[in-house]
Structures are given as C-alpha cells and as structure tokens.
Scaffold this motif. Structure first.
Motif, PDB file in Angstrom:
ATOM      1  N   LYS A  59       0.834  -1.205   0.000  1.00 51.65           N
ATOM      2  CA  LYS A  59       0.000   0.000   0.000  1.00 51.65           C
ATOM      3  C   LYS A  59       0.871   1.258   0.000  1.00 51.65           C
ATOM      4  O   LYS A  59       0.550   2.263  -0.676  1.00 51.65           O
ATOM      5  CB  LYS A  59      -0.913  -0.002   1.236  1.00 51.65           C
ATOM      6  CG  LYS A  59      -1.860   1.202   1.311  1.00 51.65           C
ATOM      7  CD  LYS A  59      -2.766   1.281   0.083  1.00 51.65           C
ATOM      8  CE  LYS A  59      -3.856   2.319   0.229  1.00 51.65           C
ATOM      9  NZ  LYS A  59      -3.354   3.692   0.400  1.00 51.65           N
ATOM     10  N   SER A  66      -9.025  -3.843  -3.354  1.00 46.64           N
ATOM     11  CA  SER A  66      -9.525  -2.789  -2.460  1.00 46.64           C
ATOM     12  C   SER A  66      -8.378  -2.161  -1.671  1.00 46.64           C
ATOM     13  O   SER A  66      -8.408  -0.961  -1.379  1.00 46.64           O
ATOM     14  CB  SER A  66     -10.569  -3.370  -1.498  1.00 46.64           C
ATOM     15  OG  SER A  66     -11.731  -3.771  -2.200  1.00 46.64           O
ATOM     16  N   ALA A  98      -6.774   0.383  -3.752  1.00 40.81           N
ATOM     17  CA  ALA A  98      -7.657   1.538  -3.913  1.00 40.81           C
ATOM     18  C   ALA A  98      -7.848   2.320  -2.615  1.00 40.81           C
ATOM     19  O   ALA A  98      -8.536   3.338  -2.603  1.00 40.81           O
ATOM     20  CB  ALA A  98      -9.015   1.074  -4.433  1.00 40.81           C
ATOM     21  N   LYS A 117      -9.405   1.244   0.058  1.00 38.58           N
ATOM     22  CA  LYS A 117     -10.714   0.968   0.637  1.00 38.58           C
ATOM     23  C   LYS A 117     -10.655  -0.081   1.750  1.00 38.58           C
ATOM     24  O   LYS A 117     -11.626  -0.257   2.485  1.00 38.58           O
ATOM     25  CB  LYS A 117     -11.686   0.512  -0.455  1.00 38.58           C
ATOM     26  CG  LYS A 117     -11.961   1.590  -1.503  1.00 38.58           C
ATOM     27  CD  LYS A 117     -12.916   1.085  -2.579  1.00 38.58           C
ATOM     28  CE  LYS A 117     -13.195   2.161  -3.616  1.00 38.58           C
ATOM     29  NZ  LYS A 117     -14.098   1.669  -4.693  1.00 38.58           N
ATOM     30  N   GLU A 118      -9.564  -0.812   1.824  1.00 33.76           N
ATOM     31  CA  GLU A 118      -9.372  -1.776   2.900  1.00 33.76           C
ATOM     32  C   GLU A 118      -7.955  -1.636   3.444  1.00 33.76           C
ATOM     33  O   GLU A 118      -7.035  -1.225   2.715  1.00 33.76           O
ATOM     34  CB  GLU A 118      -9.607  -3.216   2.425  1.00 33.76           C
ATOM     35  CG  GLU A 118     -11.061  -3.551   2.144  1.00 33.76           C
ATOM     36  CD  GLU A 118     -11.301  -5.045   1.980  1.00 33.76           C
ATOM     37  OE1 GLU A 118     -10.626  -5.847   2.675  1.00 33.76           O
ATOM     38  OE2 GLU A 118     -12.163  -5.412   1.157  1.00 33.76           O
ATOM     39  N   THR A 119      -7.766  -1.998   4.681  1.00 29.01           N
ATOM     40  CA  THR A 119      -6.453  -1.939   5.313  1.00 29.01           C
ATOM     41  C   THR A 119      -5.783  -3.307   5.235  1.00 29.01           C
ATOM     42  O   THR A 119      -6.452  -4.326   5.002  1.00 29.01           O
ATOM     43  CB  THR A 119      -6.576  -1.545   6.792  1.00 29.01           C
ATOM     44  OG1 THR A 119      -7.265  -2.604   7.495  1.00 29.01           O
ATOM     45  CG2 THR A 119      -7.342  -0.229   6.937  1.00 29.01           C
TER      46      THR A 119
END
Length: 457
Positions: free
Chosen positions: A273, A431, A434, A436-438
């Motif tokens: 990320k 996700s 993007a 949207k999730e960790t």
C-alpha cells in the motif's frame, strides 16, 4: 498468475541430468493381455511399463482433458505426437476448455462414466477431486519413475493431499508436475542506467531505485490489476521477504494452527500500500489489464515488473539483453524469497482402464524425450542442469529458479489456501490498492475464509 488464475511457466531439463533423476528402481509391471483389449495395462498398485509392454498392449485410446494455452499447449501437443509416434498402438484424444470453464466442470467430468484417463488440475481443483475419490494415487508411479527426486520439499507437499481433500502435505500423491514457475522482479537495464542505478542488491536499493524512477517521471513498478491476479503475486512476493516460506506454505497447505495474520504479512501488505501511496505503483493500476501492463513494460516504459516466469519469453523477445530478472534480495527469514510452485498437476482418473499407460505418457512429458519442448513451452525444470535457448531474461529466470529451489525458498500461491481463497484474496487486495481496505482487514478476510474451510486455526 496462480492456481485460480492461470500461470504460465518456463521449463526444461538436460537429458543427462533428468535421465539420472528418473533412474530409480521400478516396481513390478502388470501382466499384459497378448490379445490387446485396451484394458491390458491395468494394475492395482501402479506399474512402470517397458516400451515393449506398451507396444504389446494392443490398441489403446487415452482421453486427456486440459486447459493449456500458448507455449505450454504447444509443448503438450508435441508430447502427444511424440508418444503416438513411439507407440503407434496408442491414441491420445484431447478435450480442452478455457481455464474458467474447466474449473467449473472438472469435478463433474471426472465423476462421469466417461471420465478422461488423464486430467490437468491445480491446487484449487485437486481438493474436490481427491475428496470425491476421483483420482488414482500416484505414489507407486512416482517411486517407479522418480518424479519426486528433484522436487523441493514444499513442492512435494503440494502434490499430496489428505483423503478428505483438505490438507496438503498429508496422504497420498494426487498429481505429478512436469515443471514449475517463479514470480520475481523483472527490470530494464537501460532505465536503471538512466537513473544512475543498478540491479538492486538489497531491499533498500529496490525502494531507492523506485524513488529515483518516480522522480525522473518513469513508472517505477508496472502493475496491471484489473484482472486482480497481479496484486496477489506482488503480495505473496513481499510476504516471502518478511515471512518464512515454511510458515506461508503451512498456511497454504492447511496445517492446523496456521494463521496468515502475522506481523510479517501485515508489514508486507503495508509495504504494498505504501508503494501505491508514494506513486511507485500507478493509482490507475486497478483499471489496467495485466496483459496491457506487461506490454507496457516490454515496450520499455517501466523500470520494474513483479510477475511470473510465464512472461519471460515475452520480455526476452522485446528487451533482449536490455532486460533482466531476479528474485527479491535475501532477508533475515528467507535467503531466496520468491513465490514459485509447480505449474500444474497432471492426474490419472480412478476410473481409467489404462492407468499404467497413462502414467507412461505422464513420464514421457516429464522425461528427456520432452526436454526441449518443455523449456521452449515455458516450464522451469526441477532436475538440475538445464540450459535455455533464450536470451538474458530467460537465463536469469532459470538461474534464479535453481537458486530458489536449492535454498527451498519457494512459497506457494496464497489462493491455494482454500478452493474459494481466490474470490476472497484478489478483490480484497484490489480494495487495498484503492485505499478501501487496510492490510489488517485483508488478512482477517483471508483467515476467515481459511478457518471456515479447514475448521481450525
């Protein structure tokens, strides 16, 4: 790609080295019917047949089901033609489907009265087939032909399954692998020179090179994740850097008490990320097809690409000596961190009337007769001593494959953890990219899927 998304692979073996690897003592051969009914090669235990015994078996038709494409398909076709030429009394009839359709119908096909003698499978399909007793155990054939002689321990475990089809590494051998594949770091030597860098000797070097590329307006790491698979390859590669391969493989193989929610795996996904947040990976990665991303790297528009050995021919052709390949630099927990596994498993139906001849064909695909076809087709060899007619990239891939295998640094594909893991892991990683999730949420979802299937953890 991975068991749930097709992986292509590179492979070959020098005839001398592989001949030595398969020169183990054979088990007793089955009695053949001189009349040649086509059922003559049946044996309960599984036997290694001589050429004369196969030729004396009468007219035999083997039915084979597969989902091969590209170079691997060409390799299979040449193996079939070669075997039929050597044994004119044997005819092999192929029935092929697309990968997506194959996975949906293989269990039904293998349970039918007209099940194919030989079927291609993978670690996501095998649990259903083994659990339903649709596959003939291959342990006797493996001992007779020496298939397992050069497999790293992790690969051997992946080709065994408990009788209920849930735990890899236990029970009997469900399939044989004629070669493997490897995910690693492809790089562009011209672009490295342009930013004043060289092939990274450490993880810090890798990150520093990506920062220099970004500063120079060059795509640092090519990622095409519209198909969802590539993020999985990068995630598992980073996990193999921060986490021991034994730990990852235990989780993939369903070993009781395994847990994906470790500090190392959290660090791996946090790093992934972070690479998006810093601009090393395009924020549009989820909207780019993997094939298009690979084509962009092949065109010289990106510094790095983390993908599999199935891309080596493409990158070799496009970049030649300007391209290179390496696994991530060694870490404190893994001397040769890499995701790499067998390309697929070849199985024999428990309903086959000619399992011994089917096994002889599998050995023909594995052995010296198919060496050249295999490496050109894209398989990486398990037995040592192979050479490749490819350019710089292919030579780098082969050298790294041997190094990783020798160090037993291979970690498998995470989506093999359960039959449904791909549908959990891949969208979750999409996700993650993007925002949207960790990392924690992704790992929690994967562990929940694993525990729901295995009922332990």
């Amino acid at each position: 790609m991975s068991p749930m998304s097709r992986r292509l692979s590179r492979k070959a073996v020098s005839a001398a080295a592989l001949a030595a690897a398969i020169s183990l003592s054979a088990v007793g051969c089955s009695a053949l019917n001189p009349g040649g009914s086509g059922d003559a090669a049946v044996s309960a235990a599984g036997a290694k047949l001589t050429d004369d015994q196969i030729k004396g078996a009468g007219n035999v038709t083997l039915h084979l089901s597969d989902y091969q494409i590209g170079g691997m398909l060409n390799s299979l076709k040449q193996a079939i033609a070669g075997f039929e030429k050597k044994f004119p009394n044997v005819t092999i009839v192929r029935a092929d489907k697309s990968f997506a359709d194959y996975g949906k119908t293989i269990a039904l096909s293998m349970s039918s009265d007209s099940a194919p003698d030989i079927a291609q499978s993978n670690a996501a399909m095998a649990p259903r087939l083994v659990g339903a007793s649709l596959l003939k155990p291959l342990d006797a054939y493996s001992a007779a032909y020496g298939w397992n002689a050069a497999y790293p321990s992790g690969i051997k475990a992946g080709l065994k399954l408990s009788a209920d089809g849930k735990t890899f590494g236990a029970g009997k051998q469900w399939g044989m692998a004629i070669g493997g594949n490897l995910v690693g770091l492809y790089y562009n030597k011209d672009l490295l020179k342009k930013i004043g860098a060289s092939a990274p000797a450490s993880f810090d070097d890798l990150v520093a090179s990506m920062q220099k590329a970004k500063d120079a307006g060059i795509t640092a790491l090519e990622v095409g994740n519209l198909d969802q698979a590539q993020a999985g390859h990068i995630a598992s590669t980073l996990m193999s850097y921060y986490q021991s391969p034994a730990s990852l493989n235990d989780w993939i193989n369903g070993v009781s008490g395994s847990d994906i929610r470790t500090a190392g795996n959290t660090k791996a996904l946090t790093t992934l990320k972070d690479w998006v947040d810093k601009g090393y990976i395009s924020s549009d990665a989820n909207g780019i097809k993997e094939d298009d991303g690979a084509a962009d790297f092949a065109a010289g528009n990106a510094l790095f690409d983390i993908t599999g050995s199935w891309r080596s021919t493409q990158f070799d052709t496009a970049l030649g000596d300007r391209g290179g390949f390496m696994t991530l630099p060694g870490s404190s927990v893994n001397k040769a961190p890499a995701t790499g596994w067998f390309s697929e498993g070849w199985t024999i139906s428990s309903k086959s009337k000619n399992p011994d001849i089917a096994a002889a064909f599998l050995n023909y695909m594995y052995g010296p007769s198919s060496v050249d076809n295999n490496i050109v087709g894209g398989y990486l060899p398990f037995a040592p001593g192979a050479t490749t007619p490819g350019k710089a990239v292919a030579k780098d891939v082969l050298a790294n494959w041997y190094r990783v295998s020798e160090a037993n640094g291979n970690s498998g594909y995470l989506d093999s953890g359960t039959p449904s893991m791909g549908t959990t892991e891949f969208p979750a990683l999409q996700s993650l990219l993007a925002g949207k999730e960790t990392p924690t949420q992704v790992l929690e979802a994967m562990q929940a899927d694993w525990t729901g299937y295995h009922g332990k953890g």
